[in-house]
Motif scaffolding. Structure first.
Motif, PDB file in Angstrom:
ATOM      1  N   LEU A 124       4.588  -0.803   3.242  1.00 45.64           N
ATOM      2  CA  LEU A 124       3.927   0.495   3.323  1.00 45.64           C
ATOM      3  C   LEU A 124       4.880   1.606   2.925  1.00 45.64           C
ATOM      4  O   LEU A 124       6.052   1.591   3.291  1.00 45.64           O
ATOM      5  CB  LEU A 124       3.451   0.767   4.750  1.00 45.64           C
ATOM      6  CG  LEU A 124       2.477  -0.216   5.354  1.00 45.64           C
ATOM      7  CD1 LEU A 124       2.290   0.092   6.826  1.00 45.64           C
ATOM      8  CD2 LEU A 124       1.161  -0.155   4.626  1.00 45.64           C
ATOM      9  N   MET A 125       4.343   2.587   2.214  1.00 41.82           N
ATOM     10  CA  MET A 125       5.104   3.786   1.894  1.00 41.82           C
ATOM     11  C   MET A 125       4.150   4.975   1.967  1.00 41.82           C
ATOM     12  O   MET A 125       3.091   4.968   1.335  1.00 41.82           O
ATOM     13  CB  MET A 125       5.719   3.697   0.496  1.00 41.82           C
ATOM     14  CG  MET A 125       6.590   4.893   0.161  1.00 41.82           C
ATOM     15  SD  MET A 125       7.538   4.693  -1.360  1.00 41.82           S
ATOM     16  CE  MET A 125       6.253   4.774  -2.574  1.00 41.82           C
TER      17      MET A 125
ATOM     18  N   ILE B 258       9.408   4.890   3.292  1.00 43.47           N
ATOM     19  CA  ILE B 258       9.318   6.304   3.638  1.00 43.47           C
ATOM     20  C   ILE B 258       8.016   6.589   4.367  1.00 43.47           C
ATOM     21  O   ILE B 258       6.931   6.457   3.801  1.00 43.47           O
ATOM     22  CB  ILE B 258       9.424   7.181   2.364  1.00 43.47           C
ATOM     23  CG1 ILE B 258      10.713   6.882   1.624  1.00 43.47           C
ATOM     24  CG2 ILE B 258       9.310   8.658   2.719  1.00 43.47           C
ATOM     25  CD1 ILE B 258      10.757   7.465   0.237  1.00 43.47           C
ATOM     26  N   ARG B 259       8.118   6.938   5.642  1.00 42.92           N
ATOM     27  CA  ARG B 259       6.973   7.271   6.497  1.00 42.92           C
ATOM     28  C   ARG B 259       5.874   6.204   6.543  1.00 42.92           C
ATOM     29  O   ARG B 259       4.711   6.516   6.660  1.00 42.92           O
ATOM     30  CB  ARG B 259       6.393   8.613   6.090  1.00 42.92           C
ATOM     31  CG  ARG B 259       7.348   9.734   6.363  1.00 42.92           C
ATOM     32  CD  ARG B 259       6.654  11.044   6.306  1.00 42.92           C
ATOM     33  NE  ARG B 259       7.617  12.073   6.681  1.00 42.92           N
ATOM     34  CZ  ARG B 259       7.293  13.319   6.852  1.00 42.92           C
ATOM     35  NH1 ARG B 259       6.059  13.695   6.694  1.00 42.92           N
ATOM     36  NH2 ARG B 259       8.203  14.182   7.180  1.00 42.92           N
ATOM     37  N   GLY B 260       6.255   4.966   6.468  1.00 38.21           N
ATOM     38  CA  GLY B 260       5.300   3.885   6.668  1.00 38.21           C
ATOM     39  C   GLY B 260       5.171   3.592   8.146  1.00 38.21           C
ATOM     40  O   GLY B 260       6.156   3.615   8.883  1.00 38.21           O
TER      41      GLY B 260
ATOM     42  N   HIS C  40       0.835  -1.201   0.000  1.00 38.98           N
ATOM     43  CA  HIS C  40       0.000   0.000   0.000  1.00 38.98           C
ATOM     44  C   HIS C  40       0.871   1.252   0.000  1.00 38.98           C
ATOM     45  O   HIS C  40       1.846   1.334   0.736  1.00 38.98           O
ATOM     46  CB  HIS C  40      -0.900  -0.017   1.237  1.00 38.98           C
ATOM     47  CG  HIS C  40      -2.030   0.935   1.176  1.00 38.98           C
ATOM     48  ND1 HIS C  40      -3.125   0.725   0.385  1.00 38.98           N
ATOM     49  CD2 HIS C  40      -2.242   2.109   1.801  1.00 38.98           C
ATOM     50  CE1 HIS C  40      -3.971   1.722   0.528  1.00 38.98           C
ATOM     51  NE2 HIS C  40      -3.448   2.585   1.389  1.00 38.98           N
ATOM     52  N   ARG C  41       0.455   2.218  -0.812  1.00 38.30           N
ATOM     53  CA  ARG C  41       1.158   3.496  -0.895  1.00 38.30           C
ATOM     54  C   ARG C  41       0.156   4.637  -0.776  1.00 38.30           C
ATOM     55  O   ARG C  41      -0.962   4.542  -1.264  1.00 38.30           O
ATOM     56  CB  ARG C  41       1.872   3.607  -2.236  1.00 38.30           C
ATOM     57  CG  ARG C  41       2.976   2.599  -2.399  1.00 38.30           C
ATOM     58  CD  ARG C  41       3.633   2.754  -3.776  1.00 38.30           C
ATOM     59  NE  ARG C  41       4.697   1.798  -3.945  1.00 38.30           N
ATOM     60  CZ  ARG C  41       4.556   0.603  -4.491  1.00 38.30           C
ATOM     61  NH1 ARG C  41       3.378   0.211  -4.912  1.00 38.30           N
ATOM     62  NH2 ARG C  41       5.582  -0.207  -4.598  1.00 38.30           N
ATOM     63  N   PHE C  42       0.594   5.707  -0.147  1.00 43.27           N
ATOM     64  CA  PHE C  42      -0.167   6.956  -0.119  1.00 43.27           C
ATOM     65  C   PHE C  42      -1.553   6.814   0.512  1.00 43.27           C
ATOM     66  O   PHE C  42      -2.570   6.837  -0.153  1.00 43.27           O
ATOM     67  CB  PHE C  42      -0.311   7.559  -1.528  1.00 43.27           C
ATOM     68  CG  PHE C  42       0.979   7.725  -2.247  1.00 43.27           C
ATOM     69  CD1 PHE C  42       1.890   8.678  -1.846  1.00 43.27           C
ATOM     70  CD2 PHE C  42       1.286   6.907  -3.316  1.00 43.27           C
ATOM     71  CE1 PHE C  42       3.094   8.828  -2.509  1.00 43.27           C
ATOM     72  CE2 PHE C  42       2.483   7.041  -3.992  1.00 43.27           C
ATOM     73  CZ  PHE C  42       3.393   8.006  -3.585  1.00 43.27           C
TER      74      PHE C  42
END
Length: 60
Positions: free
Chosen positions: A27-28, A54-56, A6-8
């Motif tokens: 996750l990102m 990144i920020r997951g 999952h992204r965004f």
């Protein structure tokens, strides 16, 4: 096995969801929340492979 890529944005598992023996979570720029309060657990163990880019963020 369940694979979550999952992204965004955010993703949640709540209420009565079937818990597998293994989960791969990637996750990102988002968050995954796993709520086991009412989950259907039929196995003795759960193995989670988490790749938090990144920020997951993963919470349970």
């Amino acid at each position: 096995m369940v694979r979550i890529d999952h992204r965004f944005g955010d993703i949640t598992r709540t209420d009565r969801w079937p818990v597998p023996r293994r989960m791969e979570i990637r996750l990102m720029l988002g968050e995954a929340k796993l709520d086991f309060t009412h989950a259907v657990i039929t196995h003795h163990t759960l193995h989670i492979d988490a790749d938090l880019r990144i920020r997951g963020n993963l919470t349970w």
